[in-house]
Design a protein around this motif. Structure first.
Motif, PDB file in Angstrom:
ATOM      1  N   PRO A 133      87.838  71.737  16.241  1.00 39.29           N
ATOM      2  CA  PRO A 133      87.599  70.290  16.171  1.00 39.29           C
ATOM      3  C   PRO A 133      86.463  69.824  17.084  1.00 39.29           C
ATOM      4  CG  PRO A 133      89.951  70.738  16.245  1.00 39.29           C
ATOM      5  CD  PRO A 133      89.256  72.048  16.484  1.00 39.29           C
ATOM      6  N   ASP A 134      86.212  70.583  18.163  1.00 39.02           N
ATOM      7  CA  ASP A 134      85.158  70.188  19.107  1.00 39.02           C
ATOM      8  C   ASP A 134      83.749  70.444  18.576  1.00 39.02           C
ATOM      9  OD1 ASP A 134      87.024  69.378  20.979  1.00 39.02           O
ATOM     10  OD2 ASP A 134      87.132  71.358  21.908  1.00 39.02           O
ATOM     11  N   ASN A 135      83.601  71.424  17.679  1.00 44.39           N
ATOM     12  CA  ASN A 135      82.244  71.756  17.237  1.00 44.39           C
ATOM     13  C   ASN A 135      82.008  71.586  15.744  1.00 44.39           C
ATOM     14  OD1 ASN A 135      83.319  73.981  15.865  1.00 44.39           O
ATOM     15  ND2 ASN A 135      82.799  75.439  17.482  1.00 44.39           N
ATOM     16  N   CYS A 136      83.027  71.148  14.990  1.00 41.79           N
ATOM     17  CA  CYS A 136      82.865  71.118  13.529  1.00 41.79           C
ATOM     18  C   CYS A 136      81.791  70.125  13.072  1.00 41.79           C
ATOM     19  CB  CYS A 136      84.198  70.835  12.839  1.00 41.79           C
ATOM     20  SG  CYS A 136      84.968  69.274  13.270  1.00 41.79           S
ATOM     21  N   LEU A 137      81.612  69.010  13.796  1.00 38.83           N
ATOM     22  CA  LEU A 137      80.569  68.057  13.395  1.00 38.83           C
ATOM     23  C   LEU A 137      79.176  68.656  13.595  1.00 38.83           C
ATOM     24  CD1 LEU A 137      81.970  64.640  14.717  1.00 38.83           C
ATOM     25  CD2 LEU A 137      82.098  65.606  12.421  1.00 38.83           C
ATOM     26  N   LYS A 156      83.418  70.715   7.120  1.00 38.99           N
ATOM     27  CA  LYS A 156      83.840  69.386   6.662  1.00 38.99           C
ATOM     28  C   LYS A 156      85.356  69.350   6.479  1.00 38.99           C
ATOM     29  CE  LYS A 156      83.002  65.214   4.942  1.00 38.99           C
ATOM     30  NZ  LYS A 156      82.311  65.034   3.658  1.00 38.99           N
ATOM     31  N   GLU A 157      85.915  70.436   5.975  1.00 32.56           N
ATOM     32  CA  GLU A 157      87.356  70.523   5.789  1.00 32.56           C
ATOM     33  C   GLU A 157      88.081  70.401   7.122  1.00 32.56           C
ATOM     34  OE1 GLU A 157      89.940  74.271   4.680  1.00 32.56           O
ATOM     35  OE2 GLU A 157      88.987  73.489   2.865  1.00 32.56           O
ATOM     36  N   MET A 158      87.554  71.067   8.152  1.00 32.73           N
ATOM     37  CA  MET A 158      88.180  70.965   9.474  1.00 32.73           C
ATOM     38  C   MET A 158      88.023  69.560  10.043  1.00 32.73           C
ATOM     39  SD  MET A 158      87.806  73.276  12.895  1.00 32.73           S
ATOM     40  CE  MET A 158      89.035  74.412  12.253  1.00 32.73           C
ATOM     41  N   ALA A 159      86.857  68.970   9.856  1.00 34.99           N
ATOM     42  CA  ALA A 159      86.637  67.607  10.351  1.00 34.99           C
ATOM     43  C   ALA A 159      87.620  66.631   9.707  1.00 34.99           C
ATOM     44  CB  ALA A 159      85.200  67.174  10.081  1.00 34.99           C
ATOM     45  N   MET A 160      87.902  66.822   8.419  1.00 39.66           N
ATOM     46  CA  MET A 160      88.837  65.949   7.713  1.00 39.66           C
ATOM     47  C   MET A 160      90.277  66.198   8.141  1.00 39.66           C
ATOM     48  SD  MET A 160      87.305  63.868   5.798  1.00 39.66           S
ATOM     49  CE  MET A 160      85.674  63.577   5.150  1.00 39.66           C
ATOM     50  N   ASN A 161      90.646  67.474   8.252  1.00 39.35           N
ATOM     51  CA  ASN A 161      92.031  67.811   8.569  1.00 39.35           C
ATOM     52  C   ASN A 161      92.385  67.568  10.030  1.00 39.35           C
ATOM     53  OD1 ASN A 161      92.464  68.597   5.955  1.00 39.35           O
ATOM     54  ND2 ASN A 161      92.175  70.771   6.337  1.00 39.35           N
ATOM     55  N   SER A 169      86.025  63.057  20.021  1.00 38.64           N
ATOM     56  CA  SER A 169      84.904  63.826  20.558  1.00 38.64           C
ATOM     57  C   SER A 169      83.662  62.961  20.713  1.00 38.64           C
ATOM     58  CB  SER A 169      84.589  65.016  19.636  1.00 38.64           C
ATOM     59  OG  SER A 169      84.049  64.556  18.416  1.00 38.64           O
ATOM     60  N   GLU A 170      82.811  63.389  21.630  1.00 40.26           N
ATOM     61  CA  GLU A 170      81.553  62.680  21.869  1.00 40.26           C
ATOM     62  C   GLU A 170      80.628  62.794  20.663  1.00 40.26           C
ATOM     63  OE1 GLU A 170      79.267  60.250  24.431  1.00 40.26           O
ATOM     64  OE2 GLU A 170      81.304  61.025  24.661  1.00 40.26           O
ATOM     65  N   GLU A 171      80.760  63.889  19.923  1.00 38.65           N
ATOM     66  CA  GLU A 171      79.884  64.116  18.775  1.00 38.65           C
ATOM     67  C   GLU A 171      80.066  63.059  17.700  1.00 38.65           C
ATOM     68  OE1 GLU A 171      80.475  68.038  17.310  1.00 38.65           O
ATOM     69  OE2 GLU A 171      79.196  68.962  18.820  1.00 38.65           O
ATOM     70  N   LEU A 172      81.299  62.572  17.537  1.00 38.02           N
ATOM     71  CA  LEU A 172      81.515  61.574  16.497  1.00 38.02           C
ATOM     72  C   LEU A 172      80.725  60.295  16.794  1.00 38.02           C
ATOM     73  CD1 LEU A 172      84.446  60.865  14.329  1.00 38.02           C
ATOM     74  CD2 LEU A 172      83.643  58.916  15.649  1.00 38.02           C
ATOM     75  N   CYS A 173      80.647  59.942  18.051  1.00 37.65           N
ATOM     76  CA  CYS A 173      79.913  58.729  18.426  1.00 37.65           C
ATOM     77  C   CYS A 173      78.407  58.878  18.186  1.00 37.65           C
ATOM     78  CB  CYS A 173      80.170  58.393  19.894  1.00 37.65           C
ATOM     79  SG  CYS A 173      81.865  57.831  20.212  1.00 37.65           S
ATOM     80  N   GLU A 174      77.943  60.102  17.999  1.00 39.71           N
ATOM     81  CA  GLU A 174      76.527  60.328  17.751  1.00 39.71           C
ATOM     82  C   GLU A 174      76.194  60.329  16.256  1.00 39.71           C
ATOM     83  OE1 GLU A 174      74.380  60.339  20.075  1.00 39.71           O
ATOM     84  OE2 GLU A 174      75.822  60.381  21.739  1.00 39.71           O
ATOM     85  N   THR A 199      88.579  54.385  15.397  1.00 36.70           N
ATOM     86  CA  THR A 199      87.386  55.235  15.385  1.00 36.70           C
ATOM     87  C   THR A 199      86.117  54.414  15.202  1.00 36.70           C
ATOM     88  OG1 THR A 199      88.633  57.112  14.501  1.00 36.70           O
ATOM     89  CG2 THR A 199      86.244  57.147  14.204  1.00 36.70           C
ATOM     90  N   LEU A 200      86.149  53.492  14.269  1.00 33.34           N
ATOM     91  CA  LEU A 200      84.938  52.694  14.043  1.00 33.34           C
ATOM     92  C   LEU A 200      84.640  51.788  15.229  1.00 33.34           C
ATOM     93  CD1 LEU A 200      85.361  49.429  13.081  1.00 33.34           C
ATOM     94  CD2 LEU A 200      86.473  50.582  11.177  1.00 33.34           C
ATOM     95  N   VAL A 201      85.685  51.291  15.899  1.00 35.79           N
ATOM     96  CA  VAL A 201      85.479  50.464  17.084  1.00 35.79           C
ATOM     97  C   VAL A 201      84.848  51.292  18.207  1.00 35.79           C
ATOM     98  CG1 VAL A 201      86.666  49.217  18.939  1.00 35.79           C
ATOM     99  CG2 VAL A 201      87.283  48.779  16.559  1.00 35.79           C
ATOM    100  N   ALA A 202      85.365  52.514  18.418  1.00 37.89           N
ATOM    101  CA  ALA A 202      84.800  53.392  19.458  1.00 37.89           C
ATOM    102  C   ALA A 202      83.347  53.721  19.152  1.00 37.89           C
ATOM    103  CB  ALA A 202      85.636  54.665  19.563  1.00 37.89           C
ATOM    104  N   TRP A 203      83.036  53.940  17.866  1.00 35.66           N
ATOM    105  CA  TRP A 203      81.657  54.254  17.472  1.00 35.66           C
ATOM    106  C   TRP A 203      80.727  53.086  17.782  1.00 35.66           C
ATOM    107  CZ3 TRP A 203      78.154  52.276  13.882  1.00 35.66           C
ATOM    108  CH2 TRP A 203      77.055  53.097  13.571  1.00 35.66           C
ATOM    109  N   ILE A 204      81.152  51.876  17.518  1.00 35.92           N
ATOM    110  CA  ILE A 204      80.321  50.698  17.791  1.00 35.92           C
ATOM    111  C   ILE A 204      80.129  50.515  19.291  1.00 35.92           C
ATOM    112  CG2 ILE A 204      80.219  48.177  17.627  1.00 35.92           C
ATOM    113  CD1 ILE A 204      81.629  48.440  14.915  1.00 35.92           C
ATOM    114  N   HIS A 205      81.214  50.680  20.065  1.00 35.84           N
ATOM    115  CA  HIS A 205      81.125  50.476  21.514  1.00 35.84           C
ATOM    116  C   HIS A 205      80.244  51.524  22.199  1.00 35.84           C
ATOM    117  CE1 HIS A 205      83.612  47.015  22.140  1.00 35.84           C
ATOM    118  NE2 HIS A 205      84.663  47.556  21.526  1.00 35.84           N
ATOM    119  N   HIS A 206      79.992  52.646  21.524  1.00 38.81           N
ATOM    120  CA  HIS A 206      79.112  53.673  22.093  1.00 38.81           C
ATOM    121  C   HIS A 206      77.675  53.162  22.203  1.00 38.81           C
ATOM    122  CE1 HIS A 206      78.025  57.764  23.168  1.00 38.81           C
ATOM    123  NE2 HIS A 206      77.021  57.713  22.319  1.00 38.81           N
ATOM    124  N   ASP A 207      77.283  52.268  21.298  1.00 35.97           N
ATOM    125  CA  ASP A 207      75.946  51.675  21.339  1.00 35.97           C
ATOM    126  C   ASP A 207      76.036  50.258  20.772  1.00 35.97           C
ATOM    127  OD1 ASP A 207      73.277  51.113  21.442  1.00 35.97           O
ATOM    128  OD2 ASP A 207      72.671  52.567  19.905  1.00 35.97           O
TER     129      ASP A 207
END
Length: 568
Positions: A133-137, A156-161, A169-174, A199-207
């Motif tokens: 999960p840490d590196n799948c993105l 993608k399957e791991m990211a979904m599951n 993860s920090e990668e999602l915010c990127e 998730t979408l709120v955390a993504w917005i607050h990242h930038d």
């Protein structure tokens, strides 16, 4: 006995190809018959042109067409390190390659350039073994750069599951906006809708400076219909990001009006209607849960069992804290409620108003807001964000006509209009903003041949006599516009068509049922209890199918359909 002569025998020596390749490699190592040198930096590796031509379309084009390399004895391969070139040549002659994290990327690039497809996929297989999960993105990004579909599919399957871990993860915010939108709108995303919002709120607050304007587009990807009302109105509605968007506040207000109207057909806004009717994600699965009741017709059970469709087995959930006789069981917002019942021990019994809840996600029992009145042997059902409790026996052991409902938006109980006639063990179901109560038995234990109808929005009852109705201790369940009344000291099942206001005869159960329970799972009726066998009914074919057996006999139990997010 003499053998019959064979006219022709097709012999195949499976060791011959490997032997030839092995000998060719020895010739290469001894520079015998080598006619070309592949060069990288200051390294020169002798090879046979014909072997290279046979191994790769790249070399076939190079040496079999009118390119200058055809005449050269030394061919320089740019952008390939000597160590990587050596691995590839060894692979050509032996079919083996040692792949590790230090060489996988340059080896993959070289395999792609020189058109060694199987070696390329070997590198992909190695990277798939490293997925987490840490590196799948980042693996998804890599797969897109390398144009590697097999790695992309698995990552993608791991990211979904594993979205619960990936979303933190920090990668999602990127991720870019289109990338995030692609995840949130995907039906295979393994996440509850509350987590999608977080998730979408955390993504917005990242930038926040550059991303604040995306809230309305992202918010449309949250499937509001499947969010618990308490979370929706206490957390989402009061979020500063939501309050800063006119569209988001309008959507929330539309949901609020819909909840209070008790009708799912009063949506005027076309855009909101499309958002409201969107289907659940594929990872949301309905599961059959059997709860409580009398075990083997003896003591009251505290067990909750969930049926695993794939393995056809029953798994135990957390045990209910206390024993309850003739409690009621209902599901709302993917939560199991155990309501009321009679507590018994060696000294005394007591009618209770307690309410316990369990979700498959937490698998922990919690006490929640108690009913207004203690009762047992009552009926319950859920409709939109309400739980209705009807009749039963009160502390004085008398049949009561009282009705109350639980409002999950405000976490409180409220009294409603009492039923016209108090009956025990009726069949109840909700459809088209109404609660239908069929039959049961009156205070004199005689069958009540009547239908009592409660209009939810008006808080009003009506009743009508009907000679077809004669059920006692029969559960009811709704599929489409039909209410199925199942058994009750009989094998008979009838369906009440709410549109035409008439009864239809259905196929009989395989065996007589009483003190049983029923629920709807994937548009099929599932019936459990009165024995250890359980069966399902398909309304399309009007037929029953045996589904196996329970771990033990059950009576007066609950059979509930719970929705949970399932990882594949």
């Amino acid at each position: 006995m003499a053998l019959q002569p064979v006219e022709m025998y097709h012999y195949k020596d499976t060791e011959q190809p490997c032997s030839v390749l092995l000998q060719l490699n020895r010739l290469r190592q001894e520079c015998i018959f080598t006619d070309v040198w592949l060069c990288s930096d200051n390294t020169e590796i002798p090879c046979h042109r014909n072997v290279l031509v046979c191994s790769s379309p790249y070399f076939r084009a190079m040496f079999c067409n009118n390119f200058m390399e055809k005449q050269q004895s030394k061919v320089v391969l740019k952008n390939i390190k000597p160590s990587i070139l050596s691995i590839i040549i060894d692979y050509v002659y032996t079919g083996t390659a040692s792949i590790h994290m230090d060489n996988v990327l340059p080896l993959m690039q070289a395999a792609a350039m020189l058109q060694y497809g199987r070696l390329f996929e070997g590198c992909s297989s190695f990277l798939q073994m490293q997925l987490s999960p840490d590196n799948c993105l980042s693996m998804i990004r890599l797969s897109e750069i390398m144009n590697c579909r097999s790695l992309h599919v698995k990552a993608k399957e791991m990211a979904m599951n594993s979205f619960s871990d990936v979303s933190a993860s920090e990668e999602l915010c990127e991720l870019s906006l289109p990338e995030l939108m692609g995840y949130l709108e995907d039906n295979s995303l393994c996440a509850e809708e509350e987590q999608v919002f977080e998730t979408l709120v955390a993504w917005i607050h990242h930038d926040p400076r550059s991303r604040r304007g995306t809230i309305s587009d992202l918010f449309k990807k949250v499937r509001l219909r499947y969010i618990h009302p308490t979370y929706l109105f206490q957390f989402i509605a009061n979020d500063p990001l939501i309050q800063s968007s006119t569209l988001c506040t309008e959507l929330i207000e539309s949901v609020r009006r819909l909840m209070f109207s008790v009708s799912t057909k009063c949506i005027n806004n076309t855009e909101f209607r499309n958002l409201w009717v969107v289907q659940r994600r594929y990872t949301c699965q309905d599961r059959l849960v059997v709860m409580g009741g009398r075990k083997n017709n003896e003591q009251t059970s505290r067990e909750a069992l969930v049926f695993e469709e794939k393995t056809q087995t029953w798994q135990k959930l957390a045990t209910l804290p206390i024993r309850l006789y003739k409690a009621a069981y209902v599901a709302l917002h993917s939560v199991l409620y155990v309501i009321g019942g009679l507590t018994t021990n060696a000294k005394y019994s007591q009618v209770t108003s307690t309410v316990y809840t369990l979700s498959l996600k937490s698998n922990q029992w919690r006490l929640t807001e108690p009913m207004l009145e203690p009762r047992f042997a009552h009926r319950t059902l859920s409709y939109l964000h309400f739980i209705f409790v009807l009749g039963g026996l009160g502390p004085d052991r008398r049949v009561t006509a009282s009705v109350e409902r639980f409002n999950s938006m405000f976490n409180q109980w409220e009294s409603m209009a009492p039923m016209p006639e108090a009956v025990l063990h009726p069949a109840v179901a909700a459809a088209n903003q109404r609660i239908y109560m069929f039959g049961g038995e009156d205070t004199m234990h005689n069958p009540a041949r009547l239908i009592q109808v409660y209009h939810i929005a008006r808080n009003m009852w009506s009743k009508m006599e009907n000679r077809t109705v004669k059920n006692v201790s029969a559960p009811a369940a709704v599929i489409d516009d039909k209410i199925y009344i199942i058994g009750g000291y009989t094998r008979r099942m009838i369906a009440y068509d709410t549109k035409s206001n008439r009864f239809l005869k259905c196929a009989n159960l395989k065996e007589r049922r009483m003190h049983h329970s029923a629920t709807v799972l994937n548009n099929h009726l599932y019936v459990t209890g009165d024995s250890d066998a359980f069966e399902s009914y398909d309304p399309k074919t009007d037929s029953w199918t045996s589904k196996g057996s329970l771990p033990h006999n059950l009576f007066d139990h609950g059979s509930i359909t719970l929705t949970s997010v399932q990882q594949t």
